[in-house]
Design an enzyme around this catalytic site. Sequence first.
Site, PDB file in Angstrom:
ATOM      1  CD  GLU A 159       4.180   0.686   7.033  1.00 45.80           C
ATOM      2  OE1 GLU A 159       5.084   0.962   7.813  1.00 45.80           O
ATOM      3  OE2 GLU A 159       3.738   1.534   6.221  1.00 45.80           O
TER       4      GLU A 159
ATOM      5  CG  ASP B 188      -0.108   0.001   2.542  1.00 43.46           C
ATOM      6  OD1 ASP B 188       0.789  -0.855   2.678  1.00 43.46           O
ATOM      7  OD2 ASP B 188      -0.344   0.868   3.398  1.00 43.46           O
TER       8      ASP B 188
HETATM    9 ZN   LIG Z   1       6.711   2.431   4.176  1.00 43.85          ZN
END
Ligand SMILES: [Zn+2]
Length: 414
Positions: free
Chosen positions: A177, A84
């Site tokens: 994340e 992401d």
């Molecule tokens: Zn990162």
Amino acid sequence: MHINRERLLDRFLQYVKIGTTANPNTQDYPSSRGQWLLGELLVKQLRSMGIEDAEQDVHGLVWGTVPATCPGPVPTILLNAHLDTSPEAPGDHCKPEVIEPYSGGDIPLANGDKIELAHSPELASLVGKTLVVTDGKTLLGADDKAGVASIMEVANYLIERPNIPHGPIRILFTCDEEIGRGTRHFDLSKAGAIAGYTLDGGASGTIDVETFSADLATIKFYGHNTHPSVGKGKMVNAIKAASLFVASLPIDRLSPETTCNREGFLHPYVFHGSVSEASVQVLLRDFDTAKLADHADLLRQLAEDMQQGDKRLRIEIHIEEQYRNLGDKLREFPLAADLAEQAFRKLGRTSKRDAIRGGSDGSLMSHLGLPTPNLSVGQYNIHSTKEFACLDEMVQAVEHAVVLAELWAQQGRF
Ligand SMILES: [Zn+2]
């Protein structure tokens, strides 16, 4: 060592064109469709390299293994990057532009904006290198597709050279994340590794061995609402109480605006309110985990003082743990960072150990039982439309990971 930089660059450019912006406003996992698409592509590419166990699990995480080339019990290590990109800047329709070579000065972007040397002093040391920027309308997503592309090249390089002795190398690409959900579906036994490395860092030669320890404080203020016409002596305005509380926090110390290096802080960052009820969320951060309790005590003391001032007001404080300093765990297993340092030495490069003023998936993985320092991979100005990547530093990251894999096979036998 000859790393195929054209192939590395091609893959990187291919990945950044797939929008994978994390979406904090959904509970779907992963939070955006692009992460599924990028994951599917990576599985296909890993399989075509000959990595037969490559798979995208039900949560969208991509797993695979570069099989060991040496016999006997050799420790397994894991390489990780996240699919992401940050929601802090637009990520769809990224148009990467390659600057080859960077000749110095400000970098003009297609939308008329520019990456200024004055605001990105790291550029001074990157003259002559190959950089990748965007048209200024989106972030680049080198955070962390520089990590993804580099790990893919590590796998490809090692698969093509079965004569390089190394143990099993687990590959893991995680999702979301950037919105704190990177390890939600991390499976320690599936990883089956003794140490891990996130490739998610900035300038070359850095080993991040510490992160903040972090708690989130939610402070609720309960007032009393009446019609304003008859408020005299009755109304207790929770918005005003919450505002006074925020204003009473230290201004010249213990704040992100006034601290650096190893200093911690309290950071109010979310505020909701009505007359009857208001809430403030405060991030508590410190490298010294024990100091988080002091920060929480400060909040409790301020709340107590306010309540003494107006007994009709009710304040509740709730503290929840977010993550703990990576260094707390790496100190228990120093080999993970020591071998990373040795690998730099073997390549004739200098390196430095650093501390991230934030968190990393590595800190969560470490506390789940997989010691995981973070390695640099040439990301700059992350989370911004002025983000850029340095291809030469991605190549260096691949070289470093290859040597690291060899060192684990030589020295990491238990
Ligand atoms: Zn990162």
